[in-house]
Design an enzyme around this catalytic site. Structure first.
Site: not given
Lengths: 331, 331
Positions: B21, B170, B211
């Site tokens: 993350g 995830q 991201d």
């Protein structure tokens, strides 16, 4: 390879998905019928036919929704009924011949799909496929993969991309295995990566199999096919379904009427053994999805390619003869 | 919980995705810098600064795509440079304060994203998310999940659908876990099932993290985001990205320039431990994909929602102050 020597072993193999893929299930069931009556006494014709009925009924319970299963069993029954005064030993021989015929027809069907579809596999193309509709699903070299095998036999070179196909990973475990073994270049990817692959320009066409096709051309296939079709359309990539005419169920008008099997949440939560989600978290796990006909460029059958995919073209090509669907349809 | 007591352990934790993350990576890297110079001799200022540079360079090699990583490292470097005549012991203290400040700012940022985004989570809606951009990806309760937590705190009820997110799962391992634990209703699905879920009418909006976001709004996020965006558009479902302004990289004009990390094929082939593909079959395994701005309804930042997603709106909201991007930009 599993050798089955009794009808119980065949039932188990179908039930446990050791034999999977609609055509392969039909062939296995027909062979199972032969095994089921093999040791039956030949002196009592009525008793023999009752036993045959029992065997067919028993095998039919292995996967109650598989259309090829009931189709193959029905065909075996009808073969016996077509010999009203035959001696049981004669019926046994006829049943064995019928089972072999189903297998040979399946092989011929695969070869014909390959022949009709191979022109789509031009030198150097990239082909994306999903799940497994190859030699591990049929009696010969598959439906969706048949055009690839045929093009490969002709010496053409091309790249195949195999979606791993969650939750049971038939793409990475079966498709990648059989193509790799045949010397065809194959790359595995997670299902969620197909969009990026398409965007990168490496996919020239998509070929998938089918579990059931409605009269409209709407196609039920392994979960994950529908998003591929939406993505293919968004990227201007043609998507073909490859399936024998026996996969059409003309009694079903469109995709909304195709019953969709939901699988156990643990296929998602415990994909390959390990627990990968909260054990009590609900899962949404349909086994199939439905791709509307308007996202399908063409359907490659053993009788030719249906393109464009319209009710009329479908009726022209597959509407004229007995299919597992019309046999299995109630009434 | 992993306790890291050396810079090598931090590097490993980032590399091996034990910390993942973007915001959490930034916080971890800043803390890693503190660890990296902690035992450095304090008598030699030049030597200390060289060591600091080495540590920053080393940590920067752990993950190539994460902009927060280089941003946090640059910020730590600049903090040291802002003290031109300070003694190394003073610089150490300042670096520790700076790392804590990055953590606190991250928490405040998550809360602000939650505040701006919570109105989107109306009573009774169904929300689809992908990967994990929750409390396990940040210093507080996440970016993509922050609006959900905020709405939940306000007593609103809604359903969340968590894509499992292959290859590292995830979604099922982290998102489902943290939401389930918080008492939010969550259902897990395979990534390839989102299309069918959308078609069924159960998804009212999609929220994902990011991201890296280019000046155009093109957004790099976990692989599988782009197909969700294409599917959301095809079904008329809004898709929001939730990300702090630090995720924008205004030096990058559009998504085609965002470098995409490719992961080891074994993450696909041995996803859940067992080998599930031919061991020598190549895999296509980018870690991220890029969703073009025109498929994104809005971007929820700590400064408000950018909607529509245009270069101009982005500059208005995030262009005015130092962001990781402008800091990290070369030249």
């Amino acid at each position: 390879m599993i050798e089955c020597r009794s009808v119980t072993e065949v039932w188990e193999a179908i039930r446990q998905l050791r034999v999977r893929g609609a055509p392969a299930i039909g062939v296995a069931a027909a062979m199972g019928v032969v095994l089921g009556v093999r040791d039956e006494t030949e002196s009592d014709r009525e008793g023999f036919l009752r036993k045959l009925d029992d065997v067919c009924h028993y095998l039919g319970t292995a996967r109650p929704t598989a259309v090829n299963l009931s189709w193959a069993l029905q065909r075996m029954r009808r073969r016996a009924q077509s010999l009203p005064s035959a001696h049981p030993s004669e019926i046994k021989r006829a049943l064995l011949e019928e089972a072999k015929r189903i297998r040979d027809e399946d092989e011929a069907m695969c070869r014909a799909i390959g022949r009709h579809g191979e022109a789509l596999i031009a030198e150097g193309v990239g082909v994306l496929t999903h799940c497994n509709a190859g030699s591990l699903a049929t009696a010969y070299y598959g439906t969706a993969l048949a055009p690839l095998y045929t093009a490969h036999e002709k010496g053409r070179r091309f790249r195949v991309y195999a979606d791993e196909t969650r939750p049971l990973l038939q793409g990475s475990r079966l498709t990648a295995w059989e193509l790799h073994r045949s010397g065809i270049e194959v790359t595995v990817l997670c299902d969620n990566t197909a969009g990026t692959l398409m965007k990168s320009g490496q996919v020239d066409l998509v070929i998938v199999g089918a579990d059931r096709i409605a009269a409209s051309g709407d196609t039920a296939n392994k979960i994950g096919t529908y998003p591929l079709a939406v993505l293919a359309r968004a990227h201007g990539i043609p998507l073909y379904v490859a399936a024998p005419s026996s996969t059409f169920d003309l009694a079903i008008p469109d995709g909304s009427r195709i019953p969709i099997e939901h699988r156990s949440p643990d296929e998602v939560r415990r994909g390959m053994g390990a627990l990968t989600a909260p054990p009590d978290a609900p899962c949404f796990c349909p086994a199939f999805d439905v791709t509307p006909a308007d996202l399908i460029t063409g359907i490659i059958t053993e009788r030719g390619i249906i393109q464009p995919v319209t009710t009329e073209r479908i009726r022209e090509i597959v509407g004229q003869q007995e299919s597992p669907a019309s046999v299995a349809a109630p009434g």
